[in-house]
Design a protein around this motif. Structure first.
Motif, PDB file in Angstrom:
ATOM      1  N   UNK A 157       0.934  -1.308  -0.008  1.00 53.43           N
ATOM      2  CA  UNK A 157       0.028   0.051  -0.225  1.00 53.43           C
ATOM      3  C   UNK A 157       0.846   1.116   0.027  1.00 53.43           C
ATOM      4  N   UNK A 158       2.007   1.059   0.795  1.00 51.47           N
ATOM      5  CA  UNK A 158       2.750   2.422   0.784  1.00 51.47           C
ATOM      6  C   UNK A 158       3.623   2.489  -0.407  1.00 51.47           C
ATOM      7  N   UNK A 159       3.896   1.672  -1.023  1.00 54.77           N
ATOM      8  CA  UNK A 159       4.561   1.952  -2.495  1.00 54.77           C
ATOM      9  C   UNK A 159       3.645   2.286  -3.612  1.00 54.77           C
ATOM     10  N   UNK A 160       2.226   1.786  -3.625  1.00 52.57           N
ATOM     11  CA  UNK A 160       1.351   2.093  -4.458  1.00 52.57           C
ATOM     12  C   UNK A 160       0.502   3.282  -4.121  1.00 52.57           C
ATOM     13  N   UNK A 161       0.500   3.780  -3.004  1.00 50.66           N
ATOM     14  CA  UNK A 161      -0.271   4.905  -2.500  1.00 50.66           C
ATOM     15  C   UNK A 161      -1.624   4.579  -2.626  1.00 50.66           C
ATOM     16  N   UNK A 162      -2.241   3.386  -2.605  1.00 53.95           N
ATOM     17  CA  UNK A 162      -3.421   2.869  -2.840  1.00 53.95           C
ATOM     18  C   UNK A 162      -3.965   1.833  -1.772  1.00 53.95           C
ATOM     19  N   UNK A 163      -5.002   1.870  -1.361  1.00 54.12           N
ATOM     20  CA  UNK A 163      -5.656   0.622  -0.309  1.00 54.12           C
ATOM     21  C   UNK A 163      -5.328  -0.612  -0.851  1.00 54.12           C
ATOM     22  N   UNK A 164      -4.928  -1.557  -0.192  1.00 58.14           N
ATOM     23  CA  UNK A 164      -4.921  -3.043  -0.491  1.00 58.14           C
ATOM     24  C   UNK A 164      -6.045  -3.769   0.135  1.00 58.14           C
ATOM     25  N   UNK A 165      -6.552  -4.588  -0.634  1.00 59.52           N
ATOM     26  CA  UNK A 165      -7.562  -5.618  -0.172  1.00 59.52           C
ATOM     27  C   UNK A 165      -7.098  -7.111  -0.005  1.00 59.52           C
ATOM     28  N   UNK A 166      -7.196  -7.617   0.869  1.00 54.53           N
ATOM     29  CA  UNK A 166      -6.682  -8.899   1.136  1.00 54.53           C
ATOM     30  C   UNK A 166      -7.524 -10.194   0.377  1.00 54.53           C
ATOM     31  N   UNK A 167      -8.468  -9.776  -0.194  1.00 61.81           N
ATOM     32  CA  UNK A 167      -9.220 -10.796  -1.040  1.00 61.81           C
ATOM     33  C   UNK A 167      -8.586 -10.690  -2.539  1.00 61.81           C
ATOM     34  N   UNK A 168      -7.831  -9.847  -2.687  1.00 63.81           N
ATOM     35  CA  UNK A 168      -7.210  -9.578  -4.143  1.00 63.81           C
ATOM     36  C   UNK A 168      -6.223 -10.791  -4.315  1.00 63.81           C
ATOM     37  N   UNK A 169      -5.859 -11.248  -5.620  1.00 62.30           N
ATOM     38  CA  UNK A 169      -4.581 -12.043  -5.829  1.00 62.30           C
ATOM     39  C   UNK A 169      -3.277 -11.497  -5.241  1.00 62.30           C
ATOM     40  N   UNK A 170      -2.474 -12.457  -4.765  1.00 59.41           N
ATOM     41  CA  UNK A 170      -1.093 -12.031  -4.321  1.00 59.41           C
ATOM     42  C   UNK A 170      -0.252 -11.844  -5.418  1.00 59.41           C
ATOM     43  N   UNK A 171       0.588 -10.832  -5.368  1.00 61.13           N
ATOM     44  CA  UNK A 171       1.465 -10.594  -6.478  1.00 61.13           C
ATOM     45  C   UNK A 171       2.797 -11.625  -6.350  1.00 61.13           C
ATOM     46  N   UNK A 172       3.301 -11.836  -7.762  1.00 54.99           N
ATOM     47  CA  UNK A 172       4.364 -12.664  -7.819  1.00 54.99           C
ATOM     48  C   UNK A 172       5.443 -12.150  -6.900  1.00 54.99           C
ATOM     49  N   UNK A 173       6.398 -12.982  -6.208  1.00 54.92           N
ATOM     50  CA  UNK A 173       7.461 -12.715  -5.517  1.00 54.92           C
ATOM     51  C   UNK A 173       8.449 -13.671  -5.473  1.00 54.92           C
ATOM     52  N   UNK A 174       9.798 -13.433  -5.413  1.00 51.27           N
ATOM     53  CA  UNK A 174      10.854 -14.290  -5.360  1.00 51.27           C
ATOM     54  C   UNK A 174      10.531 -15.359  -4.512  1.00 51.27           C
ATOM     55  N   UNK A 175      10.813 -16.722  -4.479  1.00 49.93           N
ATOM     56  CA  UNK A 175      10.596 -17.891  -3.682  1.00 49.93           C
ATOM     57  C   UNK A 175      11.925 -17.442  -2.409  1.00 49.93           C
ATOM     58  N   UNK A 176      11.321 -17.374  -1.272  1.00 52.63           N
ATOM     59  CA  UNK A 176      12.378 -17.127  -0.213  1.00 52.63           C
ATOM     60  C   UNK A 176      12.823 -18.490   0.495  1.00 52.63           C
ATOM     61  N   UNK A 177      11.820 -19.550  -0.248  1.00 50.37           N
ATOM     62  CA  UNK A 177      12.293 -20.750   0.447  1.00 50.37           C
ATOM     63  C   UNK A 177      13.607 -21.600  -0.308  1.00 50.37           C
ATOM     64  N   UNK A 178      14.132 -20.985  -1.298  1.00 49.66           N
ATOM     65  CA  UNK A 178      15.261 -21.569  -2.269  1.00 49.66           C
ATOM     66  C   UNK A 178      16.114 -20.669  -2.023  1.00 49.66           C
ATOM     67  N   UNK A 179      16.641 -20.191  -1.052  1.00 51.10           N
ATOM     68  CA  UNK A 179      17.695 -19.324  -0.865  1.00 51.10           C
ATOM     69  C   UNK A 179      19.054 -20.168  -0.699  1.00 51.10           C
ATOM     70  N   UNK A 180      20.093 -19.834  -1.290  1.00 51.31           N
ATOM     71  CA  UNK A 180      21.631 -20.543  -1.172  1.00 51.31           C
ATOM     72  C   UNK A 180      22.348 -19.999   0.083  1.00 51.31           C
ATOM     73  N   UNK A 181      22.356 -21.097   0.950  1.00 54.90           N
ATOM     74  CA  UNK A 181      23.260 -20.482   2.275  1.00 54.90           C
ATOM     75  C   UNK A 181      24.557 -20.943   2.144  1.00 54.90           C
ATOM     76  N   UNK A 182      25.468 -20.327   2.146  1.00 59.50           N
ATOM     77  CA  UNK A 182      26.898 -20.592   2.048  1.00 59.50           C
ATOM     78  C   UNK A 182      27.723 -20.182   3.076  1.00 59.50           C
ATOM     79  N   UNK A 183      28.479 -21.114   3.769  1.00 56.87           N
ATOM     80  CA  UNK A 183      29.310 -20.331   4.806  1.00 56.87           C
ATOM     81  C   UNK A 183      30.177 -19.316   4.358  1.00 56.87           C
ATOM     82  N   UNK A 184      30.560 -18.570   5.342  1.00 52.83           N
ATOM     83  CA  UNK A 184      31.442 -17.295   5.065  1.00 52.83           C
ATOM     84  C   UNK A 184      32.904 -17.782   5.224  1.00 52.83           C
TER      85      UNK A 184
END
Length: 366
Positions: free
Chosen positions: A335-362
Protein backbone atom coordinates in the motif's frame (compact mmCIF):
# COMPACT_ATOMS: atom_id res chain seq x y z
CA UNK A 1 21.02 -16.26 19.53
CA UNK A 2 22.64 -14.81 22.64
CA UNK A 3 19.18 -14.44 24.22
CA UNK A 4 18.14 -17.99 23.40
CA UNK A 5 21.21 -19.91 24.57
CA UNK A 6 21.45 -18.58 28.18
CA UNK A 7 17.71 -19.06 28.67
CA UNK A 8 17.70 -22.60 27.29
CA UNK A 9 20.50 -23.42 29.73
CA UNK A 10 18.12 -22.50 32.57
CA UNK A 11 15.51 -25.06 31.48
CA UNK A 12 16.18 -28.49 33.08
CA UNK A 13 14.64 -30.51 30.23
CA UNK A 14 16.91 -28.94 27.59
CA UNK A 15 20.34 -30.10 26.45
CA UNK A 16 22.10 -27.88 23.93
CA UNK A 17 23.93 -30.25 21.60
CA UNK A 18 24.76 -28.26 18.46
CA UNK A 19 25.07 -24.78 16.98
CA UNK A 20 25.18 -23.68 13.35
CA UNK A 21 26.38 -20.36 11.94
CA UNK A 22 27.75 -19.52 8.49
CA UNK A 23 30.65 -17.83 10.30
CA UNK A 24 32.60 -20.75 11.73
CA UNK A 25 34.84 -18.61 13.92
CA UNK A 26 31.84 -16.94 15.53
CA UNK A 27 30.08 -20.28 15.95
CA UNK A 28 33.08 -21.84 17.72
CA UNK A 29 33.44 -18.82 20.00
CA UNK A 30 29.79 -19.01 21.09
CA UNK A 31 29.91 -22.80 21.42
CA UNK A 32 33.03 -22.65 23.61
CA UNK A 33 31.52 -19.91 25.74
CA UNK A 34 28.36 -21.90 26.49
CA UNK A 35 29.72 -25.45 26.36
CA UNK A 36 27.94 -26.58 23.19
CA UNK A 37 29.78 -29.66 21.88
CA UNK A 38 28.99 -29.64 18.14
CA UNK A 39 29.58 -26.77 15.69
CA UNK A 40 28.53 -26.53 12.05
CA UNK A 41 28.66 -23.88 9.33
CA UNK A 42 25.57 -25.17 7.50
CA UNK A 43 22.30 -26.09 9.13
CA UNK A 44 21.83 -29.10 6.84
CA UNK A 45 25.07 -30.63 8.14
CA UNK A 46 23.77 -30.09 11.66
CA UNK A 47 20.49 -31.82 10.77
CA UNK A 48 22.41 -34.73 9.24
CA UNK A 49 24.89 -35.36 12.04
CA UNK A 50 23.39 -34.02 15.29
CA UNK A 51 20.63 -35.78 17.21
CA UNK A 52 18.06 -32.99 17.40
CA UNK A 53 14.55 -32.72 18.79
CA UNK A 54 14.09 -28.99 18.22
CA UNK A 55 15.88 -25.89 16.96
CA UNK A 56 15.70 -22.13 17.47
CA UNK A 57 16.18 -20.07 14.31
CA UNK A 58 17.77 -16.72 15.16
CA UNK A 59 19.15 -15.71 11.78
CA UNK A 60 18.49 -12.58 9.70
CA UNK A 61 14.88 -12.53 8.50
CA UNK A 62 15.49 -13.56 4.90
CA UNK A 63 16.77 -16.98 6.00
CA UNK A 64 13.88 -17.90 8.31
CA UNK A 65 11.65 -19.68 5.81
CA UNK A 66 14.33 -21.74 4.06
CA UNK A 67 15.95 -22.97 7.28
CA UNK A 68 12.63 -23.63 8.99
CA UNK A 69 11.34 -25.75 6.11
CA UNK A 70 14.59 -27.74 6.03
CA UNK A 71 14.30 -28.48 9.75
CA UNK A 72 10.59 -29.29 9.60
CA UNK A 73 11.14 -31.68 6.69
CA UNK A 74 13.70 -33.46 8.88
CA UNK A 75 11.00 -33.89 11.55
CA UNK A 76 12.60 -31.35 13.90
CA UNK A 77 10.41 -28.96 15.89
CA UNK A 78 11.07 -25.28 15.17
CA UNK A 79 10.94 -22.04 17.10
CA UNK A 80 11.54 -19.29 14.56
CA UNK A 81 12.05 -15.69 15.58
CA UNK A 82 9.65 -13.15 14.14
CA UNK A 83 8.90 -12.60 11.37
CA UNK A 84 8.35 -16.24 10.49
CA UNK A 85 8.87 -15.28 6.83
CA UNK A 86 9.02 -12.20 4.62
CA UNK A 87 6.29 -13.30 2.21
CA UNK A 88 2.86 -14.84 2.55
CA UNK A 89 3.90 -17.63 0.21
CA UNK A 90 6.97 -18.43 2.31
CA UNK A 91 4.94 -18.55 5.53
CA UNK A 92 2.33 -20.80 3.91
CA UNK A 93 5.03 -23.24 2.78
CA UNK A 94 6.37 -23.36 6.33
CA UNK A 95 2.93 -24.27 7.66
CA UNK A 96 2.54 -26.95 4.99
CA UNK A 97 5.93 -28.43 5.91
CA UNK A 98 5.02 -28.55 9.60
CA UNK A 99 1.73 -30.31 8.89
CA UNK A 100 3.24 -32.77 6.41
CA UNK A 101 5.96 -33.84 8.85
CA UNK A 102 3.94 -33.70 12.09
CA UNK A 103 6.39 -31.16 13.48
CA UNK A 104 5.76 -28.12 15.67
CA UNK A 105 6.22 -24.66 14.16
CA UNK A 106 6.27 -21.95 16.83
CA UNK A 107 6.78 -18.24 16.08
CA UNK A 108 8.70 -16.25 18.68
CA UNK A 109 6.40 -13.59 20.16
CA UNK A 110 7.77 -13.16 23.66
CA UNK A 111 5.74 -10.01 24.39
CA UNK A 112 2.65 -12.17 24.84
CA UNK A 113 4.36 -13.57 27.95
CA UNK A 114 4.69 -10.22 29.78
CA UNK A 115 2.65 -9.63 32.92
CA UNK A 116 1.14 -6.38 31.65
CA UNK A 117 0.00 -7.74 28.28
CA UNK A 118 -1.40 -10.85 29.95
CA UNK A 119 -3.36 -8.69 32.40
CA UNK A 120 -4.84 -6.61 29.59
CA UNK A 121 -5.68 -9.72 27.56
CA UNK A 122 -7.52 -11.15 30.58
CA UNK A 123 -9.55 -7.95 30.95
CA UNK A 124 -10.55 -8.10 27.29
CA UNK A 125 -11.45 -11.80 27.48
CA UNK A 126 -13.61 -11.22 30.56
CA UNK A 127 -15.59 -8.60 28.66
CA UNK A 128 -14.54 -5.59 30.74
CA UNK A 129 -14.48 -3.39 27.62
CA UNK A 130 -17.38 -4.97 25.78
CA UNK A 131 -16.89 -5.50 22.06
CA UNK A 132 -13.64 -3.78 21.08
CA UNK A 133 -14.16 -1.80 17.88
CA UNK A 134 -10.90 0.17 17.68
CA UNK A 135 -7.31 -0.43 18.73
CA UNK A 136 -4.39 1.95 18.34
CA UNK A 137 -0.87 0.77 19.05
CA UNK A 138 2.68 1.84 18.41
CA UNK A 139 6.34 1.65 19.28
CA UNK A 140 8.28 4.88 18.87
CA UNK A 141 11.93 4.36 19.64
CA UNK A 142 13.86 7.18 21.26
CA UNK A 143 16.65 9.02 19.50
CA UNK A 144 19.37 6.90 21.14
CA UNK A 145 17.85 3.50 20.43
CA UNK A 146 18.57 2.73 16.77
CA UNK A 147 20.69 -0.17 15.50
CA UNK A 148 22.20 1.64 12.55
CA UNK A 149 25.08 -0.69 11.76
CA UNK A 150 23.47 -4.15 11.94
CA UNK A 151 21.66 -6.29 9.37
CA UNK A 152 18.42 -4.70 10.60
CA UNK A 153 19.04 -1.84 8.14
CA UNK A 154 19.73 -4.16 5.19
CA UNK A 155 16.77 -4.43 2.84
CA UNK A 156 18.08 -7.74 1.50
CA UNK A 157 18.50 -9.35 4.92
CA UNK A 158 15.79 -7.74 7.05
CA UNK A 159 13.16 -7.20 4.36
CA UNK A 160 12.42 -3.73 5.70
CA UNK A 161 12.89 -1.49 8.72
CA UNK A 162 10.82 -0.94 11.87
CA UNK A 163 7.69 -2.48 10.35
CA UNK A 164 9.27 -5.95 10.41
CA UNK A 165 11.30 -5.23 13.55
CA UNK A 166 9.02 -3.61 16.14
CA UNK A 167 5.89 -3.10 14.04
CA UNK A 168 5.21 -6.82 13.88
CA UNK A 169 5.56 -7.03 17.67
CA UNK A 170 2.81 -4.46 18.24
CA UNK A 171 0.68 -5.78 15.38
CA UNK A 172 0.78 -9.27 16.89
CA UNK A 173 -0.19 -7.97 20.33
CA UNK A 174 -3.07 -6.03 18.81
CA UNK A 175 -4.30 -9.01 16.80
CA UNK A 176 -4.03 -11.16 19.93
CA UNK A 177 -6.17 -8.69 21.90
CA UNK A 178 -8.77 -8.71 19.12
CA UNK A 179 -8.68 -12.53 18.81
CA UNK A 180 -7.26 -12.42 15.27
CA UNK A 181 -10.17 -11.15 13.16
CA UNK A 182 -9.79 -11.62 9.41
CA UNK A 183 -8.27 -8.53 7.75
CA UNK A 184 -10.21 -6.86 4.94
CA UNK A 185 -8.03 -3.96 3.81
CA UNK A 186 -5.04 -1.84 4.76
CA UNK A 187 -3.76 1.63 3.94
CA UNK A 188 -0.13 2.27 4.79
CA UNK A 189 2.61 4.87 4.53
CA UNK A 190 6.35 4.59 5.13
CA UNK A 191 8.96 7.28 5.73
CA UNK A 192 12.74 7.30 5.41
CA UNK A 193 15.37 9.58 6.90
CA UNK A 194 17.81 8.04 9.39
CA UNK A 195 20.96 10.14 9.79
CA UNK A 196 24.51 8.94 9.32
CA UNK A 197 25.58 6.54 12.12
CA UNK A 198 28.54 8.72 13.12
CA UNK A 199 26.34 11.78 13.63
CA UNK A 200 26.27 12.36 17.40
CA UNK A 201 24.13 15.48 17.28
CA UNK A 202 20.64 14.43 18.42
CA UNK A 203 19.11 17.38 16.59
CA UNK A 204 20.51 16.02 13.33
CA UNK A 205 19.39 12.41 13.73
CA UNK A 206 16.76 12.79 11.04
CA UNK A 207 18.31 13.66 7.70
CA UNK A 208 16.32 14.99 4.74
CA UNK A 209 14.21 12.11 3.48
CA UNK A 210 15.72 12.07 0.02
CA UNK A 211 19.21 11.74 1.53
CA UNK A 212 18.61 8.71 3.73
CA UNK A 213 21.69 6.44 3.64
CA UNK A 214 19.64 3.30 4.36
CA UNK A 215 17.40 1.32 2.00
CA UNK A 216 14.78 0.57 4.67
CA UNK A 217 12.13 2.82 6.15
CA UNK A 218 12.64 4.75 9.38
CA UNK A 219 8.96 5.08 10.31
CA UNK A 220 5.60 3.76 9.18
CA UNK A 221 1.90 4.01 9.88
CA UNK A 222 -1.08 1.96 8.77
CA UNK A 223 -4.83 1.60 9.19
CA UNK A 224 -6.04 -1.99 9.08
CA UNK A 225 -9.75 -2.74 8.68
CA UNK A 226 -11.16 -6.15 9.55
CA UNK A 227 -14.13 -8.03 8.15
CA UNK A 228 -15.97 -7.84 11.49
CA UNK A 229 -15.90 -4.03 11.39
CA UNK A 230 -13.01 -3.56 13.83
CA UNK A 231 -10.12 -1.25 12.93
CA UNK A 232 -6.51 -0.99 14.09
CA UNK A 233 -4.08 1.91 13.76
CA UNK A 234 -0.38 1.04 13.89
CA UNK A 235 2.58 3.44 14.05
CA UNK A 236 6.27 2.67 14.46
CA UNK A 237 9.52 4.59 14.32
CA UNK A 238 13.18 3.88 14.92
CA UNK A 239 13.99 7.53 15.65
CA UNK A 240 11.20 9.47 17.30
CA UNK A 241 12.02 13.08 18.12
CA UNK A 242 9.75 13.10 21.19
CA UNK A 243 12.52 11.98 23.52
CA UNK A 244 15.30 9.53 24.23
CA UNK A 245 13.05 6.87 25.79
CA UNK A 246 10.91 4.45 23.82
CA UNK A 247 7.17 5.09 23.81
CA UNK A 248 5.38 1.73 23.57
CA UNK A 249 1.63 1.88 23.90
CA UNK A 250 -1.71 0.30 23.15
CA UNK A 251 -5.20 1.78 23.46
CA UNK A 252 -8.41 -0.19 23.10
CA UNK A 253 -11.88 1.32 22.71
CA UNK A 254 -14.83 -0.94 23.45
CA UNK A 255 -18.58 -0.46 23.61
CA UNK A 256 -18.53 -0.63 27.42
CA UNK A 257 -15.07 0.64 28.27
CA UNK A 258 -11.53 1.47 27.26
CA UNK A 259 -8.00 0.55 28.30
CA UNK A 260 -4.48 1.89 27.86
CA UNK A 261 -1.15 0.11 28.16
CA UNK A 262 2.23 1.88 28.34
CA UNK A 263 5.79 0.73 28.88
CA UNK A 264 6.89 1.56 32.44
CA UNK A 265 10.18 3.19 31.40
CA UNK A 266 8.77 5.69 28.89
CA UNK A 267 9.73 8.59 31.16
CA UNK A 268 6.22 10.05 30.81
CA UNK A 269 4.96 9.23 34.31
CA UNK A 270 2.12 7.10 32.96
CA UNK A 271 0.49 4.12 34.59
CA UNK A 272 1.42 0.84 32.93
CA UNK A 273 -2.23 -0.21 32.66
CA UNK A 274 -5.42 1.84 32.99
CA UNK A 275 -8.86 0.29 32.53
CA UNK A 276 -12.30 1.86 32.58
CA UNK A 277 -15.07 -0.59 31.97
CA UNK A 278 -17.60 -2.99 33.41
CA UNK A 279 -17.35 -6.42 35.00
CA UNK A 280 -20.24 -8.49 36.35
CA UNK A 281 -22.57 -5.51 35.96
CA UNK A 282 -20.35 -3.16 37.98
CA UNK A 283 -18.65 -0.08 36.53
CA UNK A 284 -14.98 0.19 37.41
CA UNK A 285 -11.90 2.33 36.95
CA UNK A 286 -8.66 0.48 37.60
CA UNK A 287 -4.98 1.32 37.52
CA UNK A 288 -3.66 -1.99 38.82
CA UNK A 289 -0.08 -2.36 39.93
CA UNK A 290 1.52 -4.83 37.55
CA UNK A 291 4.33 -6.66 39.36
CA UNK A 292 7.48 -7.09 37.34
CA UNK A 293 7.96 -10.74 36.56
CA UNK A 294 10.94 -12.42 38.18
CA UNK A 295 11.28 -14.45 34.99
CA UNK A 296 11.94 -12.75 31.66
CA UNK A 297 9.36 -13.02 28.90
CA UNK A 298 12.02 -14.66 26.71
CA UNK A 299 12.60 -17.44 29.24
CA UNK A 300 8.86 -17.92 29.73
CA UNK A 301 8.44 -18.20 25.97
CA UNK A 302 11.21 -20.79 25.61
CA UNK A 303 9.90 -22.82 28.56
CA UNK A 304 6.47 -22.78 26.91
CA UNK A 305 7.98 -23.94 23.60
CA UNK A 306 9.69 -26.83 25.40
CA UNK A 307 6.42 -27.75 27.11
CA UNK A 308 4.64 -27.68 23.74
CA UNK A 309 7.29 -29.98 22.26
CA UNK A 310 6.86 -32.36 25.21
CA UNK A 311 3.07 -32.38 24.77
CA UNK A 312 2.38 -30.61 28.06
CA UNK A 313 0.75 -27.46 26.68
CA UNK A 314 -1.06 -26.20 23.60
CA UNK A 315 0.87 -23.46 21.78
CA UNK A 316 0.04 -19.88 22.75
CA UNK A 317 1.30 -18.74 19.34
CA UNK A 318 0.16 -20.68 16.28
CA UNK A 319 1.82 -20.54 12.85
CA UNK A 320 -1.48 -19.41 11.36
CA UNK A 321 -1.35 -16.36 13.63
CA UNK A 322 2.22 -15.71 12.51
CA UNK A 323 1.04 -15.95 8.90
CA UNK A 324 -1.59 -13.26 9.47
CA UNK A 325 1.06 -10.88 10.77
CA UNK A 326 3.18 -11.50 7.67
CA UNK A 327 0.17 -10.93 5.40
CA UNK A 328 -0.63 -7.58 7.00
CA UNK A 329 2.94 -6.23 7.11
CA UNK A 330 3.45 -7.29 3.50
CA UNK A 331 0.21 -5.50 2.55
CA UNK A 332 1.31 -2.32 4.37
CA UNK A 333 4.46 -2.19 2.23
CA UNK A 334 2.44 -2.75 -0.95
CA UNK A 335 0.00 0.00 0.00
CA UNK A 336 2.81 2.42 0.88
CA UNK A 337 4.51 1.73 -2.46
CA UNK A 338 1.37 2.09 -4.58
CA UNK A 339 -0.32 4.82 -2.54
CA UNK A 340 -3.54 2.82 -2.70
CA UNK A 341 -5.66 0.68 -0.42
CA UNK A 342 -4.74 -3.01 -0.48
CA UNK A 343 -7.55 -5.55 -0.19
CA UNK A 344 -6.82 -9.00 1.21
CA UNK A 345 -9.27 -10.74 -1.12
CA UNK A 346 -7.18 -9.67 -4.13
CA UNK A 347 -4.70 -12.14 -5.69
CA UNK A 348 -1.17 -12.03 -4.30
CA UNK A 349 1.54 -10.55 -6.52
CA UNK A 350 4.37 -12.74 -7.76
CA UNK A 351 7.41 -12.57 -5.48
CA UNK A 352 10.78 -14.37 -5.40
CA UNK A 353 10.67 -17.73 -3.61
CA UNK A 354 12.39 -17.06 -0.27
CA UNK A 355 12.42 -20.78 0.54
CA UNK A 356 15.03 -21.47 -2.16
CA UNK A 357 17.87 -19.31 -0.86
CA UNK A 358 21.42 -20.60 -1.21
CA UNK A 359 23.10 -20.54 2.21
CA UNK A 360 26.89 -20.52 1.94
CA UNK A 361 29.37 -20.55 4.85
CA UNK A 362 31.55 -17.44 5.04
CA UNK A 363 35.07 -18.24 3.77
CA UNK A 364 36.75 -15.72 6.08
CA UNK A 365 34.93 -17.11 9.10
CA UNK A 366 36.29 -20.63 8.77
Amino acid sequence: MHGHIPNYLRIPEVELVALSDVNGRRARYVADRFGIPQVYTHFRDMLKHADLDAVSICTPNYLHAAIAIGCLEAGVHVLVEKPMALTTQGAQKMIEAARANNAILFVGMNNRFRNDTRALKLMVEQGALGDVYYLKTGWLRGTNATELSSWFTSKAQAGGGPLWDIGLVMLDLGLWMLDFPQPASVMGAIFTGIAEPEDEDVSALVAPMQESPYPVEDAATALVRFKNGTAMMLEVSWVSQLGKQDDIYMRLEGRRGAAELHNPDSGRNQKVLSVRGELFGTRMELEPEIPESQTSSHLLELQHFVDVCLGREAPVVTPEQGLMGVQIIEAIYRSATSGEMVYFDAPLPDVPDETQIDITPEPNGA
